[in-house]
Design an enzyme around this catalytic site. Sequence first.
Site, PDB file in Angstrom:
ATOM      1  N   HIS A   1       0.841  -1.158  -0.056  1.00 56.23           N
ATOM      2  CA  HIS A   1       0.177   0.059   0.052  1.00 56.23           C
ATOM      3  C   HIS A   1       0.820   1.301   0.004  1.00 56.23           C
ATOM      4  O   HIS A   1       1.716   1.453  -0.765  1.00 56.23           O
ATOM      5  CB  HIS A   1      -0.968  -0.105   0.915  1.00 56.23           C
TER       6      HIS A   1
ATOM      7  N   HIS B   1      -2.014  -1.990  -9.834  1.00 51.95           N
ATOM      8  CA  HIS B   1      -3.167  -1.520  -8.914  1.00 51.95           C
ATOM      9  C   HIS B   1      -4.288  -2.133  -8.679  1.00 51.95           C
ATOM     10  O   HIS B   1      -4.544  -2.771  -9.922  1.00 51.95           O
ATOM     11  CB  HIS B   1      -3.319  -0.021  -9.253  1.00 51.95           C
TER      12      HIS B   1
ATOM     13  N   ASP C   1       2.952   5.880  -6.396  1.00 50.89           N
ATOM     14  CA  ASP C   1       3.901   5.556  -5.675  1.00 50.89           C
ATOM     15  C   ASP C   1       5.386   5.472  -6.506  1.00 50.89           C
ATOM     16  O   ASP C   1       6.441   5.541  -6.013  1.00 50.89           O
ATOM     17  CB  ASP C   1       3.887   4.642  -4.648  1.00 50.89           C
TER      18      ASP C   1
END
Length: 435
Positions: free
Chosen positions: A275, A314, A370
């Site tokens: 995450h 994702h 990210d």
Amino acid sequence: MGKDSLTIIDNRTGKTYEVPIFHGTYPEYGSAIRTADLRQIKYSENDFGLLGYDPAYLNTASCQSTVTFIDGEKGILRYRGYPIEQLAERGNYLETAYLLLYGELPTAQQSDAWTGAVMEHTVLDENILKLVDGFQEGAHTMGMLVGMLGSLSTFYANARDISDEKAWDVHIHRLIGNVATVGALVYRRSRGLPYVAPDSSQGYCANFLNMLFGLPEQAYTANPVMERALEVLFILHADHEQNCSASTMRGIGSGRADPYSAMAGAAGSLYGPLHGGANEAVLKMLAEIGSKENVPAYIERVKNREVLLQGFGHRVYKNYDPRAQIIKQTAYDVFEVTGKNPLIDIALELERIALEDAFFVSRKLYPNVDFYSGIIYQAMGLPTDMMTVMFAIGRTSGWLAQWREMLQDKEQKITRPRQVYIGSDERDYVPMEER
Ligand code: ACO
């Protein structure tokens, strides 16, 4: 279109059931049945009724929400209907936070009152500083943040009061204000640096940069490019509907725990490398790869399932993550001030090769938010272990918006999934000597 219902035939009994289908704003993206309607489907009178089985909630809607919309196939992200691209280009973080929490962009008057209330709460009780002192120098900043968030509830006499919306607002102002100061404190503590007091006359991001990089007793002016980059990064990270940490926030809040404890839980959930911890993992991966020439060999290791390509893939986005597109531009804006972070070249090469490779293409694996955020924060001067703390500060508004919506939702109750038991049938206790 025919009738909005589903007809189910139970082949065990030959019985037929009709279950209503309902829709969200977009029928093609958010039609559902209530799995509680399956309970009427019974094999015998004693049967509990049919459950929906969905490990990791791959296909389960846990709520109806008005906060954030994502269309993962088209790469769309909207907060309260506003495209993320417009908010990132024209908005600022605090007005985005207000939008997420209260549903509309603030008027000038609302914005002043809101900003004032949040900034007032950047100032912390002296005892909170003592608590930060108790952590060891070099301790991981995210571990410190999780601990500090949970402890905040003990500093406010009314922390457990969630009786009405007025009480919620006080917690919301505090948590958005406090989290920035605590985020800066844990960074300074981990590096053994003296703390810099908040300056509530500054903007949210300018003040935060001051607390991170300023000196005590000395005026500090944040570079406007860095300040703007931080606004953009916080906006991009602010909410992402029912992700792992938002679901944790709602889950803890559903038991009517105070929002400080719920946010500590949400931050703990974010800490994981699958995450929000992915931005830290990306930097470690890029450092390990070391140079562009080593990228093909690393890609082979990913395809051989030895390692994950961090910052790729994702649960929801299967086309591209719109946040990753915006963040790439922000990276170059920051590099104009800080000089280029050489890791960007490795990241771009990884992306280029991966997006042409059948392994990634067939699995619809694209860079997520990210993949680039850590490179920017590192260029700004932050260490690897601060990456997820930065994410948590931006995500605070989203967690609180999800928490607030959950409390307002009359259909919500304490979160309590069912299970399908597959263990032993009843058996008798075996004395030690007979085992
Ligand atoms: N590298 C290599 N292979 C991957 C990756 C990756 N980063 N991500 C997914 N895959 C592969 C899986 O092995 C699987 O392959 P298979 O079907 O042949 O077994 C397939 O792609 C589908 O992946 P799942 O794990 O089923 O996808 P899921 O939706 O459960 O996981 C997740 C999504 C956790 C984000 C995953 O893609 C991942 O681990 N990515 C790396 C960590 C990361 O970047 N996390 C941040 C996500 S964004 C956020 O939370 C803020």
